[in-house]
Design a protein around this motif. Sequence first.
Motif: not given
Length: 427
Positions: A214-224
């Motif tokens: 969850g954290m990995v995907r959120h950071a990649a998706r929302e923060y590049g």
Amino acid sequence: MTTGTTKGRMSIAEAVDSLLQDGMPVRFTAYDGSASGPADADLGLELTSPRGLSYLVTAPGDLGMARAYIAGDLVLHGVHPGDPYDALVYLQNHLRFRAPSPSEAVTILRSLGLASLRMPEPPPQETLPRWRRTVEGLRHSKSRDAEAISHHYDVSNRFYELVLGPSMTYTCAVFPTADATLEEAQAEKYDLVCRKLDLKPGQRLLDVGCGWGGMVRHAAREYGVRALGVTLSMQQASWAKEAIDRDGLGDLAEVRHLDYRDVMESGFDAVSSIGLTEHVGIRNYPAYFSHLRDRLRPEGRLLNHCITRQHNRRQQIGAFLDRYVFPDGELTGSGRIISEAQDVGLEVMHEENFRRHYALTLAGWCRNLRAHWDECVEEVGEGTARVWGLYMAGSRLAFERNEIQLHHVLAARTVDGEDGFPLRPSW
């Protein structure tokens, strides 16, 4: 009032009543026909078999009651097994046991029969006692940690989907408002971690104990951010990889089935540890924080999110949690977390307590378990589903009563006095 007396011998209800300070506050019935407590009580306890009695006699306290409940030999009437919170609150408030004298204990055991002293086989959901696990492998060795993580997390991805909801996030959420949904609160948690870490496009993030990503995907998706997550659970890693591909994040996000101690890359701009520290072991904190420090570039940030005690003394978790939920789990206070991070050279910049947020999170998980009870039972069996209902409802109560807490500790790898932080928090 107690019924079911046999001349010259105590009934089960009488034996139980004799151990209570203020009498039975709920309706208690036993397989020998005896009963005690108010007949019109909203809450009932039913002991259905001799095996259940043996569980209670051979393991007094929470372990014996948990064994009987998980096996179906101790039934709670008036609450749903997916969320027995109301019953736990009432019993904790009103059920008061006393220690019998030696002569009283002998009388009780004679009445209940010597057969009750033979311990039955524990329910299959129970792992070995801590001392047996130590004989078979050193605590917090890589192999033993892998077994402990597998015991809890490799239950069934489908079961976790039903209980955790679409976020597949098994850590404390952050509720922006009291009426926020569980999904909104989990998204806010990940975003708050990203803001505290001051993530920016193109940076590198390491997420240790990454769960389902969850954290990995959120950071990649929302923060590049280019994010790497590691987990000891094969099922989590498999699910996370599929989710990354499904979200089209394969160029930014990666999850490996790997022990965090085996991550040798360095130069990360940030490290997040969300729910891992509970499994590390207190004596291993120096090595843990040193390893995470060494993964960071100068001025890089570490966010440590973990369950803590309300004090800083070393204290093992209870027998039920150790045998059924978190084998080898250890908790201590936020002061110990902070001092251990400082002692390896990290500069602690901020800490925050989310105790009440975890109570709300657990309430949401229990609602999900109750709503999907039949499917959960079909997926993992009724005994395992009962373990989860009992553990989550009990944990909710512990957070509400400040018996345990949840802390964020934010630190920096400060070099030559440069920490990379603005004068005031930006998140």
